[in-house]
Design an enzyme around this catalytic site. Structure first.
Site, short mmCIF file in Angstrom:
data_model
loop_
_atom_site.label_atom_id
_atom_site.label_comp_id
_atom_site.label_asym_id
_atom_site.label_seq_id
_atom_site.Cartn_x
_atom_site.Cartn_y
_atom_site.Cartn_z
N GLU A 78 0.69 -1.27 -0.03
CA GLU A 78 0.01 -0.17 -0.14
C GLU A 78 0.78 1.37 0.07
OE1 GLU A 78 -3.14 1.68 3.04
OE2 GLU A 78 -1.81 0.80 3.69
N LYS A 125 -9.28 1.47 -1.67
CA LYS A 125 -9.58 0.87 -0.46
C LYS A 125 -10.87 1.37 0.06
CE LYS A 125 -6.98 1.14 4.07
NZ LYS A 125 -5.97 1.66 4.62
N CYS A 135 -4.73 -3.10 3.06
CA CYS A 135 -4.51 -3.06 4.38
C CYS A 135 -5.72 -3.08 5.33
CB CYS A 135 -3.97 -1.54 4.94
SG CYS A 135 -3.23 -1.40 6.41
#
Length: 342
Positions: free
Chosen positions: A57, A138, A207
């Site tokens: 990320e 995300k 993440c």
């Protein structure tokens, strides 16, 4: 779908993969130097025979959401601008080298669209097709919109700098990775003998997304065989976690434990391989991020794992056929959606 082929008879579908763990990147780090580090990791992975390399990320910069950045020009400097990240001066050499080496890459970065929207994004680039196959933004943004009142706090301001991705969790097929993959045009609809013999079915997370089971389950129901997850996970942020009395050592141990817990358990429950790649080390000489980059099998066991908190390639050869027993005999294949196409 037709009745499942016996899982024990599934043909081998071998694939060499790698996680490219990236150590500390500072607020003052030169972008060109950071890019060259990524390219060196890519080249090292290619030397092992890897055909797919996952980067972390926000791989190109320090984890800037820990700062309140009032200067719009400085904030903009952390983003890649426009729709085609492969053409950016900050990234172009990485994608060119991936093409030259014949290695697919998945890489995370901060995205600023042409109409001004900002996302925490990753893309999957196919060396064979010479283009980005798909983009993921995300979905689960952690932290807060405003910085903590305590000037000594370590902030997590993703909610301030990014919008939540709205694309959902869409699996996709990747061509050119597995020898002898059966193409849909050559298979017979409903023929059980063709199941589990196509191009790899892949999904992407970033993440904090890895902590939420619904993301994994949506991918699992699409028959996903490999999850790619880059991350930046703090080892010490008492204001964020509400654990002011915890030692730095215990905080770091907890962060490692929870990271591995969600990766291993969700890989097992969805009978898929997973690769996770960290941005780690001591950013800006004071902010610790955990390592723990690893490759995990569909039985939930760690196959290969980073040994440092610095730049490091984690490599393994996996057999996607190992996903079939869990999907067909332990799970209920009638719940699976039809396999996605590239």
């Amino acid at each position: 779908m037709g009745s499942a082929v016996d899982a024990k008879d599934a043909p081998s579908r071998l694939l060499k993969v790698a996680a490219a763990q990236v150590g500390a990147v500072h607020r003052w780090s030169d972008r060109a130097d950071t890019l060259n580090r990524l390219i060196r990791l890519l080249e090292e992975a290619a030397q092992t025979g890897a055909l797919l390399v996952l980067f972390p990320e926000l791989a190109l910069t320090t984890f800037f959401p820990r700062y309140f950045i009032a200067d719009e020009n400085e904030l903009a400097s952390f983003f890649e601008h426009g729709e085609d990240v492969t053409g950016s001066k900050n990234t172009k050499k990485l994608f060119q080298r991936a093409h030259e080496l014949g290695v697919d890459i998945c890489v995370g970065y901060a995205e600023r669209t042409t109409d001004g929207h900002s996302y925490n994004t990753c893309v999957y680039y196919s060396a064979r097709l010479q283009r980005v196959i798909t983009k993921y933004r995300k979905s689960h943004l952690p932290g807060t919109q405003e910085p903590c009142k305590d000037p000594g706090a370590i902030n997590q301001l993703e909610k301030r700098y990014f919008e939540e991705g709205q694309e959902g969790f869409r699996a996709f097929r990747v061509p050119g990775l597995v020898d002898g993959a059966l193409k849909k045009s050559l298979s017979i609809d409903g023929d059980a003998s063709s199941e589990g013999r196509g191009d790899p079915i892949v999904g992407m997370l970033i993440c904090n997304d890895r902590r939420w089971s619904e993301a994994w389950r949506v991918y699992g129901l699409q028959g996903t065989e490999l999850i790619l997850c880059g991350y930046n996970t703090t080892a010490w942020a008492p204001h964020l976690h509400g654990k002011h009395n915890q030692s730095k050592e215990q905080s770091k141990a907890d962060a490692y434990f929870h990271h591995k817990l969600v990766m291993q358990s969700n890989s097992y429950t969805n009978s898929c391989f997973s690769i996770c790649a960290a941005r780690c080390g001591l950013d800006d000489d004071e902010f610790p991020l955990i390592g723990g980059s690893c490759i995990i099998g569909p039985d939930g066991r760690i196959i290969a794992e980073a040994q440092t908190e610095d730049d490091e390639v984690v490599f393994a050869e996996i057999d996607l056929a190992a996903c079939r027993p869990g999907k067909q005999t332990v799970g209920d294949p009638s719940l699976m959606w039809r396999d996605p196409e590239c």
